[in-house]
Design a protein around this motif. Structure first.
Motif, PDB file in Angstrom:
ATOM      1  N   LEU A  85       7.784  12.185  -6.089  1.00 13.02           N
ATOM      2  CA  LEU A  85       8.274  10.818  -6.236  1.00 13.02           C
ATOM      3  C   LEU A  85       7.418  10.031  -7.221  1.00 13.02           C
ATOM      4  CD1 LEU A  85      10.480   8.991  -5.092  1.00 13.02           C
ATOM      5  CD2 LEU A  85       8.897   8.310  -3.301  1.00 13.02           C
ATOM      6  N   ALA A  86       6.103  10.209  -7.151  1.00 16.70           N
ATOM      7  CA  ALA A  86       5.205   9.459  -8.038  1.00 16.70           C
ATOM      8  C   ALA A  86       3.855  10.153  -8.116  1.00 16.70           C
ATOM      9  CB  ALA A  86       5.021   8.037  -7.523  1.00 16.70           C
ATOM     10  N   LEU A  87       3.161   9.902  -9.200  1.00 15.79           N
ATOM     11  CA  LEU A  87       1.789  10.343  -9.390  1.00 15.79           C
ATOM     12  C   LEU A  87       1.014   9.104  -9.796  1.00 15.79           C
ATOM     13  CD1 LEU A  87      -0.137  12.750  -9.392  1.00 15.79           C
ATOM     14  CD2 LEU A  87       0.372  13.033 -11.812  1.00 15.79           C
ATOM     15  N   GLN A  88       0.231   8.576  -8.879  1.00 10.24           N
ATOM     16  CA  GLN A  88      -0.449   7.297  -9.085  1.00 10.24           C
ATOM     17  C   GLN A  88      -1.953   7.503  -9.203  1.00 10.24           C
ATOM     18  OE1 GLN A  88       2.648   5.459  -9.571  1.00 10.24           O
ATOM     19  NE2 GLN A  88       1.077   3.970  -9.118  1.00 10.24           N
ATOM     20  N   PRO A  89      -2.583   6.929 -10.231  1.00 14.22           N
ATOM     21  CA  PRO A  89      -4.040   6.989 -10.312  1.00 14.22           C
ATOM     22  C   PRO A  89      -4.658   5.995  -9.327  1.00 14.22           C
ATOM     23  CG  PRO A  89      -3.165   5.780 -12.170  1.00 14.22           C
ATOM     24  CD  PRO A  89      -1.981   6.292 -11.396  1.00 14.22           C
ATOM     25  N   LEU A  90      -5.729   6.410  -8.699  1.00 12.31           N
ATOM     26  CA  LEU A  90      -6.514   5.524  -7.825  1.00 12.31           C
ATOM     27  C   LEU A  90      -7.812   5.258  -8.566  1.00 12.31           C
ATOM     28  CD1 LEU A  90      -5.881   7.327  -4.418  1.00 12.31           C
ATOM     29  CD2 LEU A  90      -4.825   5.221  -5.219  1.00 12.31           C
ATOM     30  N   ASN A  91      -7.850   4.164  -9.309  1.00 18.42           N
ATOM     31  CA  ASN A  91      -8.925   3.929 -10.271  1.00 18.42           C
ATOM     32  C   ASN A  91     -10.279   3.604  -9.653  1.00 18.42           C
ATOM     33  OD1 ASN A  91      -7.317   4.376 -12.559  1.00 18.42           O
ATOM     34  ND2 ASN A  91      -6.437   2.349 -12.343  1.00 18.42           N
ATOM     35  N   LYS A  92     -10.316   2.784  -8.627  1.00 21.61           N
ATOM     36  CA  LYS A  92     -11.608   2.333  -8.123  1.00 21.61           C
ATOM     37  C   LYS A  92     -12.060   3.142  -6.913  1.00 21.61           C
ATOM     38  CE  LYS A  92     -10.873  -2.268  -9.947  1.00 21.61           C
ATOM     39  NZ  LYS A  92     -10.627  -3.651  -9.684  1.00 21.61           N
ATOM     40  N   THR A  93     -11.354   2.995  -5.802  1.00 20.65           N
ATOM     41  CA  THR A  93     -11.743   3.693  -4.577  1.00 20.65           C
ATOM     42  C   THR A  93     -10.544   4.450  -4.022  1.00 20.65           C
ATOM     43  OG1 THR A  93     -11.169   1.764  -3.225  1.00 20.65           O
ATOM     44  CG2 THR A  93     -13.451   1.925  -3.992  1.00 20.65           C
ATOM     45  N   THR A  94     -10.822   5.322  -3.061  1.00 25.89           N
ATOM     46  CA  THR A  94      -9.748   6.116  -2.449  1.00 25.89           C
ATOM     47  C   THR A  94      -9.742   5.925  -0.935  1.00 25.89           C
ATOM     48  OG1 THR A  94     -11.187   8.043  -2.339  1.00 25.89           O
ATOM     49  CG2 THR A  94      -9.760   7.858  -4.270  1.00 25.89           C
ATOM     50  N   THR A  95      -9.858   4.691  -0.516  1.00 27.43           N
ATOM     51  CA  THR A  95      -9.853   4.404   0.914  1.00 27.43           C
ATOM     52  C   THR A  95      -8.426   4.529   1.451  1.00 27.43           C
ATOM     53  OG1 THR A  95      -9.441   2.045   0.594  1.00 27.43           O
ATOM     54  CG2 THR A  95     -11.750   2.768   0.619  1.00 27.43           C
ATOM     55  N   GLY A  96      -8.296   4.551   2.751  1.00 26.88           N
ATOM     56  CA  GLY A  96      -6.989   4.587   3.381  1.00 26.88           C
ATOM     57  C   GLY A  96      -6.138   3.403   2.974  1.00 26.88           C
ATOM     58  N   GLU A  97      -6.769   2.253   2.813  1.00 24.36           N
ATOM     59  CA  GLU A  97      -6.044   1.056   2.404  1.00 24.36           C
ATOM     60  C   GLU A  97      -5.486   1.208   0.979  1.00 24.36           C
ATOM     61  OE1 GLU A  97      -6.694  -3.777   1.944  1.00 24.36           O
ATOM     62  OE2 GLU A  97      -8.316  -2.536   2.745  1.00 24.36           O
ATOM     63  N   ASP A  98      -6.280   1.812   0.073  1.00 21.31           N
ATOM     64  CA  ASP A  98      -5.811   2.048  -1.297  1.00 21.31           C
ATOM     65  C   ASP A  98      -4.600   2.981  -1.305  1.00 21.31           C
ATOM     66  OD1 ASP A  98      -7.884   0.491  -2.353  1.00 21.31           O
ATOM     67  OD2 ASP A  98      -9.234   2.224  -2.431  1.00 21.31           O
ATOM     68  N   VAL A  99      -4.686   4.047  -0.521  1.00 18.85           N
ATOM     69  CA  VAL A  99      -3.578   5.002  -0.434  1.00 18.85           C
ATOM     70  C   VAL A  99      -2.346   4.304   0.145  1.00 18.85           C
ATOM     71  CG1 VAL A  99      -2.776   7.116   0.696  1.00 18.85           C
ATOM     72  CG2 VAL A  99      -5.083   7.023  -0.283  1.00 18.85           C
ATOM     73  N   PHE A 100      -2.509   3.535   1.211  1.00 17.38           N
ATOM     74  CA  PHE A 100      -1.402   2.804   1.823  1.00 17.38           C
ATOM     75  C   PHE A 100      -0.733   1.870   0.819  1.00 17.38           C
ATOM     76  CE2 PHE A 100       0.201  -1.009   3.940  1.00 17.38           C
ATOM     77  CZ  PHE A 100       1.165  -0.440   4.754  1.00 17.38           C
ATOM     78  N   ASN A 101      -1.525   1.134   0.066  1.00 16.84           N
ATOM     79  CA  ASN A 101      -0.989   0.190  -0.909  1.00 16.84           C
ATOM     80  C   ASN A 101      -0.184   0.897  -1.993  1.00 16.84           C
ATOM     81  OD1 ASN A 101      -1.998  -2.083   0.394  1.00 16.84           O
ATOM     82  ND2 ASN A 101      -3.916  -2.021  -0.744  1.00 16.84           N
ATOM     83  N   GLU A 102      -0.647   2.070  -2.442  1.00 15.40           N
ATOM     84  CA  GLU A 102       0.084   2.818  -3.465  1.00 15.40           C
ATOM     85  C   GLU A 102       1.402   3.353  -2.921  1.00 15.40           C
ATOM     86  OE1 GLU A 102      -0.382   3.021  -6.669  1.00 15.40           O
ATOM     87  OE2 GLU A 102      -2.202   1.834  -6.526  1.00 15.40           O
ATOM     88  N   VAL A 103       1.397   3.814  -1.675  1.00 17.64           N
ATOM     89  CA  VAL A 103       2.632   4.334  -1.077  1.00 17.64           C
ATOM     90  C   VAL A 103       3.618   3.198  -0.842  1.00 17.64           C
ATOM     91  CG1 VAL A 103       3.631   5.430   0.961  1.00 17.64           C
ATOM     92  CG2 VAL A 103       1.529   6.332  -0.048  1.00 17.64           C
ATOM     93  N   GLN A 104       3.099   2.063  -0.398  1.00 23.95           N
ATOM     94  CA  GLN A 104       3.967   0.926  -0.106  1.00 23.95           C
ATOM     95  C   GLN A 104       4.606   0.434  -1.380  1.00 23.95           C
ATOM     96  OE1 GLN A 104       2.017  -2.385   1.678  1.00 23.95           O
ATOM     97  NE2 GLN A 104       3.866  -3.139   2.615  1.00 23.95           N
TER      98      GLN A 104
END
Length: 104
Positions: A85-104
């Motif tokens: 569906l998508a390939l998103q870069p996580l530029n700063k951190t890879t916390t659960g919140e960052d992952v959640f925000n990208e999926v949302q």
């Protein structure tokens, strides 16, 4: 490409010569294909009876975390569709919140 074509399928060389392989043409064709795939996938997703999302995080060569988001769905005829569906870069951190925000 023309040299490869002349060896592998010389009878089709004229067809390859007719196609432009300039940078702009290639980019435009890739964008057209991406739009077609997006339209097809969006149509299939609308008919899903159920679906699931899978996530995978890895690091690319430039040491940037990449989040791959996959979707799998089943329609009324039990046809299973699974796509990236998508390939998103996580530029700063890879916390659960960052992952959640990208999926949302």
């Amino acid at each position: 490409m023309l040299k490869v074509c002349s060896i592998l399928c010389p009878e089709k060389k004229n067809e390859f010569e007719k196609n432009s392989l300039s940078r702009r043409t290639v980019v435009r064709r890739i964008e057209m294909m991406a739009n077609d795939i997006k339209t097809i996938l969006t149509g299939r997703m609308a008919g899903f009876e159920s679906f699931s999302i899978a996530l995978d995080e890895s690091t690319d060569l430039s040491d940037t975390a990449q989040l791959a988001i996959f979707i799998r769905g089943v329609d009324k005829e039990f046809t299973v569709t699974e796509e990236l569906l998508a390939l998103q870069p996580l530029n700063k951190t890879t916390t659960g919140e960052d992952v959640f925000n990208e999926v949302q």
